[in-house]
Design an enzyme around this catalytic site. Structure first.
Site, PDB file in Angstrom:
ATOM      1  N   GLU A   1       0.726  -1.192  -0.108  1.00 18.22           N
ATOM      2  CA  GLU A   1      -0.098  -0.115  -0.092  1.00 18.22           C
ATOM      3  C   GLU A   1       0.911   1.327  -0.147  1.00 18.22           C
ATOM      4  OE1 GLU A   1      -2.796  -0.327   3.280  1.00 18.22           O
ATOM      5  OE2 GLU A   1      -4.192  -1.244   2.097  1.00 18.22           O
TER       6      GLU A   1
ATOM      7  N   GLU B   1      -6.296  -8.276  -0.292  1.00 15.40           N
ATOM      8  CA  GLU B   1      -6.776  -8.397   1.100  1.00 15.40           C
ATOM      9  C   GLU B   1      -8.247  -7.913   1.070  1.00 15.40           C
ATOM     10  OE1 GLU B   1      -4.682  -5.289   3.807  1.00 15.40           O
ATOM     11  OE2 GLU B   1      -2.776  -6.239   2.845  1.00 15.40           O
TER      12      GLU B   1
END
Ligand code: GLA
Length: 686
Positions: A169, A320
């Site tokens: 991220e 995720e």
């Protein structure tokens, strides 16, 4: 000595049989984030046993484990990683290795404070959370490359490692000295001379003129719009270089069989940097699909998958997603029973080849103790476990049918980072949200076509019958030429409000909107208005209300049709054109100057779809039933999801194989709330 060709054949055959001997991951993977470093090794097997029983075939490990992999500078301790990979493999679970560069160890930032991120106010980050590094720091990049290199040297040929995730991220940019220096070098490389920069940025305004590169400020806030746009591009390039640094280290060592990806956060739509460009160097892209507070919003979530698929125009992974709930929303409610499964199938329907849960088990301590997980602190299954297990069984069952398939669409929506940024720097109305505007087009088009791509405007468009650009604010000369070429060859281009206002330097086009497309449209925007109150519109395209934003248009060519006009309510707009359309070459250009209500949008979408000859991929389906199609060379696989709170029956357009049933041919399916059906038929348009 053997001649060369047979030797090559022998080598190829040997490689093929070696590959065949290697375990292959299933086509549709169920996965989870596992943190073996947080648990005694004696516990691993019990966890992996439970994962295997749930159908989990992939674990991602390592992405926050730097202090366990390099506890002291230059001292690499990767044996435990090796043992974790082997332990997972004993349970038929493949590993994706994360490089740990999202969370540097304390020794690193303490000894080398120049690796710390500095915020816009000059404050350095500190240890104890994550993302405390400067993405531009040459020293940090060195350390990152070294750990990636060590990992790749050790695991680059491991048959149980199927791929790599670089960092995690990418989020925060940094305002440290190295970043500033690089920004100035970046600008110099782009503009060559300060005269050129001063002219493109119109720096005579507010006496901004620069006579040295290092005078140029860096940052967000109320800067010159040209600077702001370039800063975003700079940030993109820096993250790309940050990624490339590790990617090259891994590629140099790892088998080609191992993929390299990263995991993009920010719920898909985040635009801190250009995600199409970040994706360019990767084998495929993956993202984090979280709902947060509330429940699955099928259109928004489906559109986000389509956006992600568009970054590389190929299938992707959900690296995720939440097993029930998260820990970071204002209210962290759980998804309802069945909703996690519906969400997993929605992801696959839109092109995901893997859905992985974050996380397997919460760490005993640390910032995320409340997050949803699959097993509890006692190591026993939580109530969500059987649902995850069901998903695992279904992925295994549907894998063969879905292998090698991907969504294909006749309709594309253009999503352009430059345009998003340009609008967001100067919203002009805080009610104008470019993502909501895009979704306003997406919903009716998705209902009617049942498959929509969301792509960068520079993607090849010729395969699409209809291309919609909701707020294509920045249109360079090159882009205009490309769009016009698409239209001339028979494409239908629909531009939404705010289109074609700026050039690639974020400067106002000398002609009015839609800039270089005004001449082909045979019309232009006379003036734009941010609305406080809605204004009626009516015309051959129906009637309804314009709200938030309205542009007064005018046609200046006899064959440009005014298809909507404003009614009374706003003196500047009254009686003026609100939407124009014109045939150009074998195609059409349409310009809609206002944000319109949902019903009118629906009837416009209907018109455009019919006129363009777009066929729905499935056919009639009850409201609230989402239809997804993945197309293979000889088959279509349909994924039907019932988002209604009531049971519905769906008649199929032709008999199909019911993959989750007994594999029999069926003519209709019965879907309870959150129900899913996977159906296979011969392909209609391979
Ligand atoms: C992100 C991160 C994970 C975790 C989850 C929690 O996606 O990548 O490390 O923090 O959020 O939802």
């Amino acid at each position: 000595m053997l001649p060369l060709a047979p030797v090559r054949c022998l080598l190829l055959a040997a490689t093929a049989s070696l590959l065949a001997a290697q375990p292959q991951p299933p086509p549709i993977l169920l996965g989870g984030a596992w943190y073996p470093e947080q648990w005694p090794e004696s516990r691993w097997d019990a966890d992996l046993q439970l994962m295997q029983a749930a159908g989990i075939r992939m674990v991602r490990i390592g992405e926050f484990a730097w202090s366990s992999m390099e506890p002291r500078e230059g001292q690499y301790t990767l044996d435990w990683v090796d043992r974790a990979i082997a332990a997972a493999a004993r349970h038929k679970i493949f590993t994706v290795l994360g490089t740990p560069t999202d969370a540097p160890p304390a020794w690193l930032t303490q000894k080398y404070p120049d690796t710390l991120r500095v915020d816009e106010n000059g404050r350095p980050a500190q240890h104890g959370s994550r993302r405390q590094f400067s993405y531009t720091s040459p020293r940090y990049r060195d350390f990152s490359r070294r750990i990636a290199d060590q990992m790749a040297a050790r695991f680059g040929h491991n048959p149980n490692v199927i791929g790599w995730q670089i960092g995690n991220e990418y989020t925060d940019d940094s305002f440290d000295e190295s970043a500033r220096r690089l920004f100035h070098e970046w600008l110099q490389a782009k503009y060559k001379t300060l005269d050129e920069l001063n002219q493109r940025w119109a720096t005579a305004y507010w006496s901004q003129t620069y006579d040295r590169w290092d005078q140029i400020p860096m940052g967000s806030g109320r800067q010159n719009p040209a600077l702001l746009l370039d800063y975003k591009r700079f940030v993109t390039d820096q993250w790309r270089a940050f990624q490339r640094n590790q990617l090259d280290a891994i590629r140099a060592r790892a088998d080609r069989r191992q993929f390299i990806t990263t995991n993009l956060g920010g719920l898909g739509w985040a635009d801190r940097f250009n995600r199409t460009e970040i994706s360019a160097d990767l084998d495929f892209i993956s993202w984090d699909d979280y709902v947060g507070q509330g429940h699955l919003e099928p259109y928004r979530n489906g559109a986000t998958h389509d956006l992600v698929r568009g970054w590389k125009r190929r299938n992707f992974w959900v690296m995720e997603t939440q097993p029930g709930s998260v820990n970071w929303a204002p209210v962290n409610n759980a998804l309802d029973p069945g909703e996690t499964r519906a969400m997993a199938w929605e992801a696959v329907g839109h092109g995901a080849d893997c859905v992985a849960y974050w996380q397997w088990r919460d760490a005993p301590n640390g910032q995320e103790q409340y997050h949803g997980a699959i097993v509890g602190p006692d190591g026993e299954p939580l109530p969500i476990y059987p649902e995850i297990q069901q998903i695992g069984e279904e992925f295994a069952k549907a894998g063969a049918a879905l292998a090698g398939t991907t969504p294909r669409s006749e309709v594309a929506i253009l999503h352009d980072y430059d345009s998003r940024w340009a609008i967001e720097f100067q919203l002009h109305s805080n009610r104008y949200d470019p993502v909501e505007v895009l979704l306003g087009y997406y919903r009716p088009l998705r209902d009617l076509a049942q498959s929509v791509d969301i792509v960068d405007p520079r993607a090849p468009l010729n395969g699409y019958k209809l291309v919609v650009a909701p707020s294509l604010n920045v249109i360079s000369g090159d882009l205009a030429a490309q769009l016009l070429d698409y239209v001339r060859r028979g494409g239908n281009l629909m531009l939404g409000p705010r289109s074609g206002m700026k050039d690639e330097f974020n400067a106002l086009h000398p002609q009015r909107q839609p800039g270089p497309l005004a001449a082909p449209l045979g019309g232009r925007v006379e003036q734009f208005y941010a609305l406080l109150d809605s204004v009626p519109v009516a015309g051959e395209w129906g009637e309804g209300q314009a709200g938030i934003w309205a542009e007064r248009l005018s046609a200046n060519s006899p064959d440009t049709r005014t298809v909507l006009r404003y009614g009374a309510g706003n003196g500047w707009l009254e009686g003026q054109a609100a939407a124009l359309s014109r045939r150009v070459g074998s195609g059409t250009i349409t310009y809609i100057g206002a944000l319109l209500d949902r019903d009118l949008m629906r009837s416009i979408a209907h018109r455009m779809i019919d006129a363009a000859g777009v066929q729905p991929v499935f056919g009639p389906a009850p409201e609230g039933v989402e239809v997804c199609r993945r197309n293979g060379s000889s088959r279509d696989v349909f994924i039907l999801i019932n988002h209604n709170a009531r049971t519905v029956d769906v008649r199929l357009p032709r008999p199909m194989l019911d993959i989750l049933g007994e594999g029999q041919r069926v003519e209709s399916v019965h879907l309870p709330p959150q129900g899913v059906a996977i159906l296979q038929s011969e392909s209609r348009n391979p």
